[in-house]
Design a protein around this motif. Sequence first.
Motif, PDB file in Angstrom:
ATOM      1  N   ALA A 246       0.832  -1.198   0.000  1.00 23.87           N
ATOM      2  CA  ALA A 246       0.000   0.000   0.000  1.00 23.87           C
ATOM      3  C   ALA A 246       0.871   1.253   0.000  1.00 23.87           C
ATOM      4  CB  ALA A 246      -0.907   0.000   1.225  1.00 23.87           C
ATOM      5  N   PRO A 247       0.522   2.268  -0.805  1.00 16.97           N
ATOM      6  CA  PRO A 247       1.285   3.524  -0.793  1.00 16.97           C
ATOM      7  C   PRO A 247       1.321   4.141   0.602  1.00 16.97           C
ATOM      8  CG  PRO A 247      -0.236   3.465  -2.649  1.00 16.97           C
ATOM      9  CD  PRO A 247      -0.577   2.297  -1.784  1.00 16.97           C
ATOM     10  N   ASN A 248       2.324   4.953   0.851  1.00 18.07           N
ATOM     11  CA  ASN A 248       2.447   5.600   2.153  1.00 18.07           C
ATOM     12  C   ASN A 248       1.391   6.686   2.345  1.00 18.07           C
ATOM     13  OD1 ASN A 248       4.882   4.198   3.032  1.00 18.07           O
ATOM     14  ND2 ASN A 248       5.910   5.327   1.403  1.00 18.07           N
ATOM     15  N   ILE A 249       1.100   7.443   1.286  1.00 15.88           N
ATOM     16  CA  ILE A 249       0.108   8.507   1.403  1.00 15.88           C
ATOM     17  C   ILE A 249      -1.290   7.937   1.183  1.00 15.88           C
ATOM     18  CG2 ILE A 249       1.653  10.381   0.793  1.00 15.88           C
ATOM     19  CD1 ILE A 249       0.625  10.220  -2.054  1.00 15.88           C
ATOM     20  N   ASP A 250      -2.276   8.548   1.816  1.00 13.81           N
ATOM     21  CA  ASP A 250      -3.658   8.076   1.685  1.00 13.81           C
ATOM     22  C   ASP A 250      -4.323   8.597   0.419  1.00 13.81           C
ATOM     23  OD1 ASP A 250      -3.529   6.756   4.155  1.00 13.81           O
ATOM     24  OD2 ASP A 250      -4.133   8.563   5.240  1.00 13.81           O
ATOM     25  N   ASN A 519       9.815  18.334   2.976  1.00 15.90           N
ATOM     26  CA  ASN A 519       9.174  17.273   3.752  1.00 15.90           C
ATOM     27  C   ASN A 519       8.568  16.186   2.864  1.00 15.90           C
ATOM     28  OD1 ASN A 519       7.025  18.854   2.751  1.00 15.90           O
ATOM     29  ND2 ASN A 519       5.692  18.279   4.457  1.00 15.90           N
ATOM     30  N   VAL A 520       8.835  16.252   1.568  1.00 17.55           N
ATOM     31  CA  VAL A 520       8.330  15.249   0.622  1.00 17.55           C
ATOM     32  C   VAL A 520       9.480  14.332   0.227  1.00 17.55           C
ATOM     33  CG1 VAL A 520       7.327  14.878  -1.670  1.00 17.55           C
ATOM     34  CG2 VAL A 520       6.508  16.759  -0.230  1.00 17.55           C
ATOM     35  N   HIS A 521       9.210  13.033   0.209  1.00 23.09           N
ATOM     36  CA  HIS A 521      10.241  12.046  -0.092  1.00 23.09           C
ATOM     37  C   HIS A 521       9.657  10.945  -0.988  1.00 23.09           C
ATOM     38  CE1 HIS A 521      12.255  13.924   3.359  1.00 23.09           C
ATOM     39  NE2 HIS A 521      11.106  13.755   3.999  1.00 23.09           N
ATOM     40  N   GLY A 522      10.542  10.214  -1.649  1.00 25.22           N
ATOM     41  CA  GLY A 522      10.139   9.008  -2.346  1.00 25.22           C
ATOM     42  C   GLY A 522       9.549   9.191  -3.723  1.00 25.22           C
ATOM     43  N   LEU A 523       9.545  10.407  -4.270  1.00 27.65           N
ATOM     44  CA  LEU A 523       9.097  10.593  -5.648  1.00 27.65           C
ATOM     45  C   LEU A 523      10.139   9.985  -6.582  1.00 27.65           C
ATOM     46  CD1 LEU A 523       7.827  14.293  -5.626  1.00 27.65           C
ATOM     47  CD2 LEU A 523       6.498  12.208  -5.348  1.00 27.65           C
ATOM     48  N   GLU A 524       9.678   9.327  -7.617  1.00 25.67           N
ATOM     49  CA  GLU A 524      10.587   8.639  -8.537  1.00 25.67           C
ATOM     50  C   GLU A 524      10.354   9.161  -9.952  1.00 25.67           C
ATOM     51  OE1 GLU A 524      12.126   4.139  -8.446  1.00 25.67           O
ATOM     52  OE2 GLU A 524      10.053   4.315  -9.131  1.00 25.67           O
ATOM     53  N   GLN A 525      11.457   9.466 -10.638  1.00 26.20           N
ATOM     54  CA  GLN A 525      11.355   9.991 -11.991  1.00 26.20           C
ATOM     55  C   GLN A 525      11.333   8.869 -13.024  1.00 26.20           C
ATOM     56  OE1 GLN A 525      13.260  11.814  -9.612  1.00 26.20           O
ATOM     57  NE2 GLN A 525      11.417  13.061  -9.674  1.00 26.20           N
ATOM     58  N   SER A 526      10.667   9.147 -14.141  1.00 23.42           N
ATOM     59  CA  SER A 526      10.743   8.279 -15.305  1.00 23.42           C
ATOM     60  C   SER A 526      11.048   9.168 -16.509  1.00 23.42           C
ATOM     61  CB  SER A 526       9.440   7.489 -15.478  1.00 23.42           C
ATOM     62  OG  SER A 526       9.582   6.513 -16.496  1.00 23.42           O
ATOM     63  N   LEU A 527      10.755   8.702 -17.704  1.00 22.55           N
ATOM     64  CA  LEU A 527      11.139   9.493 -18.873  1.00 22.55           C
ATOM     65  C   LEU A 527      10.201  10.677 -19.074  1.00 22.55           C
ATOM     66  CD1 LEU A 527       9.150   8.932 -21.533  1.00 22.55           C
ATOM     67  CD2 LEU A 527      10.391   6.800 -21.594  1.00 22.55           C
ATOM     68  N   ASP A 528      10.728  11.700 -19.751  1.00 25.08           N
ATOM     69  CA  ASP A 528       9.927  12.829 -20.207  1.00 25.08           C
ATOM     70  C   ASP A 528       9.262  13.587 -19.068  1.00 25.08           C
ATOM     71  OD1 ASP A 528       9.407  14.240 -22.457  1.00 25.08           O
ATOM     72  OD2 ASP A 528       7.866  12.931 -23.255  1.00 25.08           O
ATOM     73  N   LEU A 532       6.518   9.213 -10.590  1.00 21.86           N
ATOM     74  CA  LEU A 532       5.800   8.067 -10.035  1.00 21.86           C
ATOM     75  C   LEU A 532       5.624   8.282  -8.543  1.00 21.86           C
ATOM     76  CD1 LEU A 532       7.696   5.230 -11.962  1.00 21.86           C
ATOM     77  CD2 LEU A 532       5.577   6.386 -12.617  1.00 21.86           C
ATOM     78  N   PHE A 533       4.393   8.082  -8.059  1.00 20.54           N
ATOM     79  CA  PHE A 533       4.041   8.446  -6.681  1.00 20.54           C
ATOM     80  C   PHE A 533       3.881   7.265  -5.737  1.00 20.54           C
ATOM     81  CE2 PHE A 533       2.212  11.787  -9.435  1.00 20.54           C
ATOM     82  CZ  PHE A 533       2.765  12.925  -8.859  1.00 20.54           C
ATOM     83  N   ASP A 534       4.045   6.035  -6.200  1.00 23.85           N
ATOM     84  CA  ASP A 534       3.701   4.892  -5.349  1.00 23.85           C
ATOM     85  C   ASP A 534       4.570   4.802  -4.098  1.00 23.85           C
ATOM     86  OD1 ASP A 534       5.923   2.699  -6.444  1.00 23.85           O
ATOM     87  OD2 ASP A 534       5.158   4.001  -8.014  1.00 23.85           O
ATOM     88  N   GLY A 535       5.800   5.354  -4.136  1.00 19.63           N
ATOM     89  CA  GLY A 535       6.669   5.329  -2.950  1.00 19.63           C
ATOM     90  C   GLY A 535       6.725   6.647  -2.212  1.00 19.63           C
ATOM     91  N   ALA A 536       5.899   7.614  -2.589  1.00 17.92           N
ATOM     92  CA  ALA A 536       5.975   8.957  -2.003  1.00 17.92           C
ATOM     93  C   ALA A 536       5.459   8.982  -0.561  1.00 17.92           C
ATOM     94  CB  ALA A 536       5.177   9.931  -2.857  1.00 17.92           C
ATOM     95  N   TRP A 537       6.043   9.870   0.248  1.00 16.61           N
ATOM     96  CA  TRP A 537       5.565  10.088   1.614  1.00 16.61           C
ATOM     97  C   TRP A 537       5.972  11.468   2.112  1.00 16.61           C
ATOM     98  CZ3 TRP A 537       9.167  10.230   5.850  1.00 16.61           C
ATOM     99  CH2 TRP A 537      10.480   9.855   5.527  1.00 16.61           C
ATOM    100  N   LYS A 538       5.310  11.910   3.153  1.00 18.33           N
ATOM    101  CA  LYS A 538       5.580  13.224   3.736  1.00 18.33           C
ATOM    102  C   LYS A 538       6.004  13.072   5.191  1.00 18.33           C
ATOM    103  CE  LYS A 538       2.481  16.412   2.831  1.00 18.33           C
ATOM    104  NZ  LYS A 538       1.149  17.067   2.670  1.00 18.33           N
ATOM    105  N   SER A 539       7.051  13.775   5.563  1.00 20.06           N
ATOM    106  CA  SER A 539       7.536  13.742   6.953  1.00 20.06           C
ATOM    107  C   SER A 539       6.944  14.902   7.732  1.00 20.06           C
ATOM    108  CB  SER A 539       9.060  13.809   6.980  1.00 20.06           C
ATOM    109  OG  SER A 539       9.529  14.964   6.322  1.00 20.06           O
TER     110      SER A 539
END
Length: 539
Positions: A246-250, A519-528, A532-539
């Motif tokens: 499950a993603p970290n953010i709701d 305070n934002v972490h876990g954003l992942e880049q792809s092309l162009d 991708l937000f599936d690993g994103a979270w906020k501290s």
Amino acid sequence: MSRSSRRGSRRLAAAALAITASMFLASCADNGSSNGGGESADSGSSLKIGMVNEQADPGTPTKGGTLTFSGYSAVTTLDPAKAQVAGATGGSELSAIYDVLMRYDPIGQKFEPKLAQSLEASSDSKTWTLKLRDGVKFSDGTAFDSKAVADSINRYVTNKGPQSSLWASKVASIDTPDATTVVFNLVDPWTGIQSMLATGPGMIVAPSAQQGDQFTPIGAGAFTLEKFAPNEELLLAARPDYYDGAPNIDKLKLISIVGAQPTAEALKTGGIDAAYMRTLTPILDLIESGYPGFVDIPSLGYIANVNMAPGRPGSDVRVRQAMALAVDPETLNTRVNNGKGLPGQEIFQDTSRWHNDVATIGVDPAKAKELLDQAKADGYDGKITFLSIQEPSAQATALAIQAMLNAVGFDAQIEYVTGAGDLVKRMYADHDYDMSTAALSLAEADPYERLYTGIKSGGRNNATGYSDAEMDALLDKLGVATTDDDKKAVLAQIQERANETVPWQVWGNVAALDVWNQNVHGLEQSLDGIVLFDGAWKS
């Protein structure tokens, strides 16, 4: 042609125009302009592709909360077959719902599997075998299997998605020997299938998504649809049964704030958590202020299209050469960007991994006047009209181009239209223009696709009517090149041919920035520019 066929043709033409418009708006509406900006930031020429203001290890992710992301343009459709999937045009938003089969790692400069487990090429790169991960399901609980993947891609092609014509020309057939294996049989060697599977065709819609004319956004991504108000807001809820946990953010709230400066202010005040931006001054300001992010610099981001239809000034290659020799990108950068942009005439600047050492056409007003005089001796009256929108940075560009063209003997006039939509229609649908600002925004992952559709004879985004048999042959050669070295060799030849035939007026690049709060972490880049937000979270 039957009445129904004519209706279908009109619908396809309208869809193609909408897609082209979104690409144009995302690529060049800001023209990289500083909009008069100040002197607080370093020169734009210092920008490089890569991470900026990298964060220290934040520790264990925390759960909960809503992450608000402001995209460059508002989302108007949730169907990947009807969207130009890029970071600036809904690619991040759609990825949250559908995920992607493959992801491009812009730092490692390589593709890696996402929903796929692996993608392997045969020795001749004519057969590609995709293995699917175990345990992946669509959000409606149905199996994410090889048949669903093949059916979704076939639907994309049948519905004439933006990349469908190139896909159809390259992929002869798709086999599904078992539930977890998809085999792509190609017409020729081709590595661009990796890019395709990281964008629109690689966003797999569930079999239940299409019921007659009704489309429901059902995918295998980390989030599901909670609310969609086109052009306003997209609200997504986390999937507890996402294959990778499950993603970290709701909640994921996806909006688009109009204007780069208001977007930057919203980030600073905490009104949003992350954003995608393409305007130079706020980008430089945010970087200098310590905001973490990823800088991307797609090639051919700041160019002009010149109409080459019979009877238009641009149909004479001498006129196109004269324009290119007359316009100094450095002068343009000074007048429009306060000297902080990324000016240049090369297709691939030294920020790109595809850069080569081939000299450009150069700036030479005397030679420009000589070529123009030759064209005038053959009957050309020297008149040319620059089509522009009524927006400060666009007007500054138009006035600078007019001055430099007139200085060598052109009679350049400016015609203003109300908005970018009008300009796009004139350029890409009606082909009723002489010259106007444009962009191809070639992705670092693989520049072939947009080069092919932009300047290939008859290409779907060929707005200029450019047609050159030698360039067509080079594009075909690029399409079957399978190593980076081979691709770079062909791209150098394309630069040489472009110097001679001038398919565009090249003025420089426009940087893009995926940016977020500390305070934002876990954003992942792809092309162009896709996030991708599936690993994103906020501290």
